[in-house]
Design a protein around this motif. Structure first.
Motif, PDB file in Angstrom:
ATOM      1  N   GLY A   1      63.661  87.194  -6.988  1.00  0.00           N
ATOM      2  CA  GLY A   1      63.846  88.561  -7.454  1.00  0.00           C
ATOM      3  C   GLY A   1      64.820  89.371  -6.617  1.00  0.00           C
ATOM      4  N   PRO A   2      64.615  89.448  -5.288  1.00  0.00           N
ATOM      5  CA  PRO A   2      65.562  90.198  -4.470  1.00  0.00           C
ATOM      6  C   PRO A   2      67.002  89.707  -4.577  1.00  0.00           C
ATOM      7  CG  PRO A   2      63.542  89.812  -3.237  1.00  0.00           C
ATOM      8  CD  PRO A   2      63.421  89.030  -4.510  1.00  0.00           C
ATOM      9  N   TRP A   3      67.200  88.396  -4.749  1.00  0.00           N
ATOM     10  CA  TRP A   3      68.563  87.873  -4.887  1.00  0.00           C
ATOM     11  C   TRP A   3      69.214  88.353  -6.178  1.00  0.00           C
ATOM     12  CZ3 TRP A   3      71.714  85.058  -1.708  1.00  0.00           C
ATOM     13  CH2 TRP A   3      71.138  84.555  -0.529  1.00  0.00           C
ATOM     14  N   LEU A   4      68.489  88.250  -7.291  1.00  0.00           N
ATOM     15  CA  LEU A   4      69.068  88.644  -8.573  1.00  0.00           C
ATOM     16  C   LEU A   4      69.372  90.138  -8.607  1.00  0.00           C
ATOM     17  CD1 LEU A   4      66.864  86.544 -11.026  1.00  0.00           C
ATOM     18  CD2 LEU A   4      69.303  86.246 -10.585  1.00  0.00           C
ATOM     19  N   VAL A   5      68.446  90.936  -8.083  1.00  0.00           N
ATOM     20  CA  VAL A   5      68.674  92.380  -8.054  1.00  0.00           C
ATOM     21  C   VAL A   5      69.863  92.705  -7.155  1.00  0.00           C
ATOM     22  CG1 VAL A   5      67.675  94.609  -7.412  1.00  0.00           C
ATOM     23  CG2 VAL A   5      66.258  92.914  -8.561  1.00  0.00           C
ATOM     24  N   ALA A   6      69.934  92.050  -6.010  1.00  0.00           N
ATOM     25  CA  ALA A   6      70.972  92.353  -5.032  1.00  0.00           C
ATOM     26  C   ALA A   6      72.371  92.046  -5.567  1.00  0.00           C
ATOM     27  CB  ALA A   6      70.710  91.566  -3.746  1.00  0.00           C
ATOM     28  N   VAL A   7      72.561  90.857  -6.116  1.00  0.00           N
ATOM     29  CA  VAL A   7      73.895  90.490  -6.611  1.00  0.00           C
ATOM     30  C   VAL A   7      74.273  91.362  -7.814  1.00  0.00           C
ATOM     31  CG1 VAL A   7      75.340  88.605  -7.444  1.00  0.00           C
ATOM     32  CG2 VAL A   7      73.582  88.145  -5.732  1.00  0.00           C
ATOM     33  N   SER A   8      73.290  91.698  -8.644  1.00  0.00           N
ATOM     34  CA  SER A   8      73.562  92.597  -9.772  1.00  0.00           C
ATOM     35  C   SER A   8      74.048  93.950  -9.273  1.00  0.00           C
ATOM     36  CB  SER A   8      72.298  92.781 -10.619  1.00  0.00           C
ATOM     37  OG  SER A   8      71.881  91.572 -11.199  1.00  0.00           O
ATOM     38  N   PHE A   9      73.434  94.431  -8.192  1.00  0.00           N
ATOM     39  CA  PHE A   9      73.844  95.726  -7.648  1.00  0.00           C
ATOM     40  C   PHE A   9      75.286  95.661  -7.136  1.00  0.00           C
ATOM     41  CE2 PHE A   9      70.951  99.397  -6.724  1.00  0.00           C
ATOM     42  CZ  PHE A   9      71.961 100.346  -6.637  1.00  0.00           C
ATOM     43  N   ALA A  10      75.662  94.532  -6.543  1.00  0.00           N
ATOM     44  CA  ALA A  10      77.038  94.382  -6.075  1.00  0.00           C
ATOM     45  C   ALA A  10      78.025  94.459  -7.235  1.00  0.00           C
ATOM     46  CB  ALA A  10      77.195  93.058  -5.335  1.00  0.00           C
ATOM     47  N   MET A  11      77.667  93.861  -8.370  1.00  0.00           N
ATOM     48  CA  MET A  11      78.546  93.893  -9.535  1.00  0.00           C
ATOM     49  C   MET A  11      78.715  95.307 -10.081  1.00  0.00           C
ATOM     50  SD  MET A  11      79.595  90.835  -9.795  1.00  0.00           S
ATOM     51  CE  MET A  11      79.434  90.757  -8.004  1.00  0.00           C
ATOM     52  N   TYR A  12      77.678  96.115  -9.923  1.00  0.00           N
ATOM     53  CA  TYR A  12      77.763  97.511 -10.349  1.00  0.00           C
ATOM     54  C   TYR A  12      78.514  98.370  -9.337  1.00  0.00           C
ATOM     55  CZ  TYR A  12      76.353 102.389 -10.629  1.00  0.00           C
ATOM     56  OH  TYR A  12      76.370 103.751 -10.648  1.00  0.00           O
ATOM     57  N   SER A  13      78.090  98.310  -8.081  1.00  0.00           N
ATOM     58  CA  SER A  13      78.579  99.265  -7.082  1.00  0.00           C
ATOM     59  C   SER A  13      80.056  99.086  -6.780  1.00  0.00           C
ATOM     60  CB  SER A  13      77.759  99.132  -5.793  1.00  0.00           C
ATOM     61  OG  SER A  13      77.949  97.859  -5.194  1.00  0.00           O
ATOM     62  N   GLY A  14      80.527  97.832  -6.761  1.00  0.00           N
ATOM     63  CA  GLY A  14      81.919  97.593  -6.434  1.00  0.00           C
ATOM     64  C   GLY A  14      82.853  98.251  -7.424  1.00  0.00           C
ATOM     65  N   GLN A  15      82.568  98.085  -8.704  1.00  0.00           N
ATOM     66  CA  GLN A  15      83.483  98.650  -9.701  1.00  0.00           C
ATOM     67  C   GLN A  15      83.319 100.162  -9.817  1.00  0.00           C
ATOM     68  OE1 GLN A  15      82.723  97.693 -13.901  1.00  0.00           O
ATOM     69  NE2 GLN A  15      80.831  96.646 -13.332  1.00  0.00           N
ATOM     70  N   TRP A  16      82.089 100.673  -9.653  1.00  0.00           N
ATOM     71  CA  TRP A  16      81.910 102.123  -9.788  1.00  0.00           C
ATOM     72  C   TRP A  16      82.626 102.870  -8.667  1.00  0.00           C
ATOM     73  CZ3 TRP A  16      79.787 106.399  -7.302  1.00  0.00           C
ATOM     74  CH2 TRP A  16      79.589 107.533  -8.106  1.00  0.00           C
ATOM     75  N   LEU A  17      82.456 102.429  -7.419  1.00  0.00           N
ATOM     76  CA  LEU A  17      83.103 103.121  -6.308  1.00  0.00           C
ATOM     77  C   LEU A  17      84.616 102.970  -6.371  1.00  0.00           C
ATOM     78  CD1 LEU A  17      82.746 104.801  -3.753  1.00  0.00           C
ATOM     79  CD2 LEU A  17      82.655 102.669  -2.455  1.00  0.00           C
ATOM     80  N   ALA A  18      85.102 101.807  -6.796  1.00  0.00           N
ATOM     81  CA  ALA A  18      86.542 101.606  -6.887  1.00  0.00           C
ATOM     82  C   ALA A  18      87.167 102.576  -7.886  1.00  0.00           C
ATOM     83  CB  ALA A  18      86.851 100.165  -7.285  1.00  0.00           C
ATOM     84  N   VAL A  19      86.528 102.741  -9.035  1.00  0.00           N
ATOM     85  CA  VAL A  19      87.070 103.639 -10.058  1.00  0.00           C
ATOM     86  C   VAL A  19      86.944 105.091  -9.629  1.00  0.00           C
ATOM     87  CG1 VAL A  19      86.749 104.482 -12.420  1.00  0.00           C
ATOM     88  CG2 VAL A  19      86.725 102.017 -11.954  1.00  0.00           C
ATOM     89  N   VAL A  20      85.731 105.512  -9.250  1.00  0.00           N
ATOM     90  CA  VAL A  20      85.513 106.914  -8.911  1.00  0.00           C
ATOM     91  C   VAL A  20      86.227 107.289  -7.612  1.00  0.00           C
ATOM     92  CG1 VAL A  20      83.753 108.645  -8.359  1.00  0.00           C
ATOM     93  CG2 VAL A  20      83.342 106.988 -10.180  1.00  0.00           C
ATOM     94  N   GLY A  21      86.269 106.370  -6.677  1.00  0.00           N
ATOM     95  CA  GLY A  21      86.888 106.664  -5.393  1.00  0.00           C
ATOM     96  C   GLY A  21      88.383 106.914  -5.484  1.00  0.00           C
ATOM     97  N   PHE A  22      89.063 106.234  -6.416  1.00  0.00           N
ATOM     98  CA  PHE A  22      90.506 106.408  -6.529  1.00  0.00           C
ATOM     99  C   PHE A  22      90.915 107.396  -7.622  1.00  0.00           C
ATOM    100  CE2 PHE A  22      90.945 102.253  -4.239  1.00  0.00           C
ATOM    101  CZ  PHE A  22      91.732 102.741  -3.198  1.00  0.00           C
ATOM    102  N   LEU A  23      89.983 107.883  -8.419  1.00  0.00           N
ATOM    103  CA  LEU A  23      90.355 108.810  -9.483  1.00  0.00           C
ATOM    104  C   LEU A  23      91.093 110.044  -8.971  1.00  0.00           C
ATOM    105  CD1 LEU A  23      87.516 108.917 -12.189  1.00  0.00           C
ATOM    106  CD2 LEU A  23      89.845 108.030 -12.398  1.00  0.00           C
TER     107      LEU A  23
END
Length: 410
Positions: free
Chosen positions: A221-243
């Motif tokens: 469980g912790p592995w699946l949740v963790a990697v899923s969070f990486a897939m979300y957080s990386g793209q969200w911060l990249a887009v919002v951070g450079f807007l």
């Protein structure tokens, strides 16, 4: 004012007006302001310190270095210290390091201090979900996790709104020092306003740290949740951070760019809060995750694909990035709820959240420099959707596994 949620055996006093769980969430917002304080300052810092675009990307993500490398270890430490003590220590560290950051004369010391800020951030946010869970009634846990999931977009929106105004008035150094003072004040408030009994409820479990670490890393469980969070957080911060930088390059004034980006960050809160309510009503977590990742993939494609002349009209691109962030907000609150649910034991919640935070930080560390590198190589932002779309596709694949695991723990 909000009434205090009463713990068994706790006496009330007129001085305590904010519910302890909400105060914990507010402390998370203050800590996350240190992550969000940089995007509105990037154009100024590039001029003042001569930063390249890739250096700016690393400066944006270096605050995640601690979480990326020792997140799970700090989760064990937070379980050992106890929630309130860990959060107070983290806020004090953020105050000190941000004050020193305001004195930096070059890119290298500022980058080093940004990395150290990450340790303070971890000490604040890792015990928070477990504390929130313990401080509210069971029937309110999903809803409060939705509020907790909104701590990062709320802080980002506030930073993007207030940052340009503060930087124009007192400079980027004054902006760093103002947030240092706010963190110090929050540490004092948290330490004195959250009841002592709440701290004892969140005290360290009896099992040794190494045992808790092994339990966490041996569970799927912790592995699946963790990697899923990486897939979300990386793209969200990249887009919002450079807007803000993207909009300034397009000829939009700095203040207007900050407002537009703040709105993109703010709509993410709607997804977080909405997911908490939907989970409380019995909607399957896997369904919310699938909707979130699919919308992020499509939204980023509509936002960035094509040149300014060949792509969608600016208004439609902006609507697409709002969908990217707003519907994508279903993901973090759902994953926080799953992290608490799928933790191997009551005593491993902060350790599990630490592992999730470690992968979330990895995503946030890698995402902005990767997108910046793509933009630098191609001469524009039109291929950003390839990087973000890949993250969304992997997230959808992980969602299938989380759906099966979550059903067994329901």
């Amino acid at each position: 004012m909000l009434r205090l949620a009463i713990l068994p055996g706790m006496a009330t006093t007129p001085a305590r007006r904010v519910e302890p769980a909400l105060l914990v969430i507010l402390a998370g917002v203050v800590a996350a302001l240190h992550v969000g304080k940089l995007p509105p300052a990037i154009p100024v810092l590039r001029d003042a310190l001569g930063l390249t675009l890739v250096q700016a990307g690393f400066l944006l993500s270096l605050v995640q270095l601690a979480g990326m490398t020792v997140g799970v270890i700090f989760g064990v430490l937070a379980d050992t210290l106890g929630g309130i003590r860990s959060m107070t220590l983290g806020l004090v560290l953020l105050a000190i390091v941000s004050a020193l950051g305001g004195l930096a004369q070059g890119a290298a010391p500022l980058m080093l201090l940004r990395a150290v800020e990450g340790f303070g951030f971890l000490l604040v946010v890792l015990p928070a979900p477990g504390l929130v869970r313990r401080l509210v009634e069971p029937q309110r846990v999903s809803r409060m996790m939705g509020l907790w999931g909104a701590y990062m977009p709320l802080a980002t929106a506030l930073a993007l709104l207030l940052g340009p105004v503060a930087i124009a008035a007192i400079g980027w150094r004054g902006w760093w020092w103002a947030l240092a003072a706010l963190s110090a004040a929050m540490a004092i408030w948290l330490r004195h306003a959250v009841p002592a009994q709440a701290a004892r409820v969140a005290a360290a479990p009896a099992s040794p740290g190494l045992t808790r670490l092994r339990q966490t890393l041996a569970s799927p469980g912790p592995w699946l949740v963790a990697v899923s969070f990486a897939m979300y957080s990386g793209q969200w911060l990249a887009v919002v951070g450079f807007l803000p930088s993207i909009y300034v390059q397009s000829g939009i004034a700095g203040t207007a760019a900050g407002v537009l980006t703040a709105a993109v960050a703010a709509v993410n809160m709607a997804g977080n809060i909405g997911s908490g309510r939907l989970l409380q009503r019995g909607v399957a977590p896997s369904r919310l995750l699938a909707i979130g990742f699919a919308t992020m993939g499509l939204g980023a494609t509509a936002t960035f694909a094509g040149s300014a002349d060949a792509g969608l009209a600016p208004a439609l691109r902006y609507a697409a990035v709002l969908l990217f962030s707003g519907v994508g907000g279903l993901i973090p609150a759902t994953l926080f709820a799953l992290a608490v649910r799928l933790a191997p034991s009551e005593g491993t919640m902060s350790t599990t959240v630490g592992w999730v935070q470690q992968w979330s930080a990895l995503g946030q560390f890698a995402g902005p420099p990767l997108v910046a590198a793509v933009a630098s190589t191609t001469g524009g932002w039109q291929w950003t959707w390839v990087a973000t779309g890949t993250c969304s596709l992997v997230g959808l694949l992980l969602t299938a596994g989380l759906g099966r695991l979550s059903a067994r723990h329901a």
